[in-house]
Design a protein around this motif. Structure first.
Motif, short mmCIF file in Angstrom:
data_model
loop_
_atom_site.label_atom_id
_atom_site.label_comp_id
_atom_site.label_asym_id
_atom_site.label_seq_id
_atom_site.Cartn_x
_atom_site.Cartn_y
_atom_site.Cartn_z
N ASP A 146 15.66 15.30 -27.98
CA ASP A 146 15.51 16.74 -27.75
C ASP A 146 15.12 17.02 -26.30
N VAL A 147 15.82 16.40 -25.38
CA VAL A 147 15.58 16.64 -23.95
C VAL A 147 16.01 18.05 -23.61
N GLN A 148 15.15 18.77 -22.88
CA GLN A 148 15.42 20.15 -22.52
C GLN A 148 15.89 20.25 -21.06
N PHE A 149 16.88 21.10 -20.83
CA PHE A 149 17.42 21.32 -19.48
C PHE A 149 17.30 22.79 -19.13
N ARG A 150 17.31 23.07 -17.82
CA ARG A 150 17.34 24.46 -17.39
C ARG A 150 18.12 24.57 -16.08
N GLU A 151 18.73 25.72 -15.91
CA GLU A 151 19.51 25.99 -14.70
C GLU A 151 18.61 26.61 -13.64
N ASN A 152 18.77 26.12 -12.41
CA ASN A 152 18.04 26.66 -11.28
C ASN A 152 19.05 27.07 -10.22
N ALA A 153 18.99 28.30 -9.78
CA ALA A 153 20.00 28.81 -8.85
C ALA A 153 20.08 27.98 -7.57
N ARG A 154 18.95 27.47 -7.11
CA ARG A 154 18.94 26.72 -5.85
C ARG A 154 19.13 25.23 -6.05
#
Length: 227
Positions: A125-133
């Motif tokens: 259950d590894v969580q990812f997130r988008e970062n604009a930079r």
């Protein structure tokens, strides 16, 4: 794995009893040609695969385990014609080889990228997130401040945390690739910009040679955590 979550027993079997050293000795005894093309083909086909199978799982953190595995490649490359008196780090450059710890980190990163793309199951259950930079970053699971030293060590060397930290130092141009081919190419280009100086007896290394260490020295991106 041992009772203290160490992979040392497995590594000892793999290096000494699973015929990695025996295969290296056999190759050197049977094949008399010591030219780089022949030796490298034999090494990659018959020896290196024996110390890399499923390495993303058992990737060691203890220096003596790392050096034990690396000694297979270090000793074999020393027998290649014209390189006997060349130090190991320079042998890697001349032969265009990558150290085994660096290859294990590369495999770990690729596996986590496959998890992100849904190619491999996300059992942890590894969580990812988008970062604009910075692009795609891994959110590391939290650890209580009251955790024991042993618990912190287990946490630091667990796959989800170790792989997450490796992926979080990748530049946006790498971590936003959407196909496996383009990701491997971009990752390879990025790794080529980093020194590859594995811990080796007789050599004074600047750091552990991890991608994380080299990127930290260059001011790499910060690691994302749960708030």
């Amino acid at each position: 794995m041992s009772d203290d979550y160490s992979w040392t027993p497995h590594i000892n079997i793999m290096v000494d009893k699973a015929k990695a050293r025996q295969m290296a000795s056999w190759v050197l005894g049977v094949f008399k040609d010591r030219t780089p093309p022949v030796m490298l083909q034999l090494y990659k086909s018959l020896i290196r695969s024996r110390v890399e199978y499923c390495c993303s799982l058992w990737n060691p953190n203890k220096i003596y385990d790392i050096q034990s595995i690396e000694s297979i490649q270090r000793q074999f490359t020393r027998r290649i014609r014209g390189l006997k008196d060349t130090d190991y780090w320079n042998r890697l450059k001349e032969l265009k080889l990558t150290s085994l710890p660096r290859r294990r980190e590369r495999y770990t990163i690729i596996h986590l990228w496959k998890v992100l793309q849904g190619i491999c199951p996300n059992d942890l259950d590894v969580q990812f997130r988008e970062n604009a930079r910075l692009g795609v970053k891994v959110i590391l699971p939290s650890l209580t401040k009251k955790a024991s030293v042993a618990a912190r060590s287990t946490y630091d060397h667990s796959f989800a945390v170790r792989a997450g930290r490796l992926c979080n130092v990748l530049p946006k141009i790498v971590n936003t690739q959407r196909t496996l081919t383009s990701f491997k190419t971009s990752l390879g280009n990025f790794l080529d910009t980093l020194p590859d100086k594995p811990p080796t007896p007789g050599y004074s290394a600047e750091n552990s040679n991890s991608i994380i260490d080299w990127c930290s020295q260059g001011g790499g991106p910060q690691i994302a955590r749960w708030p």
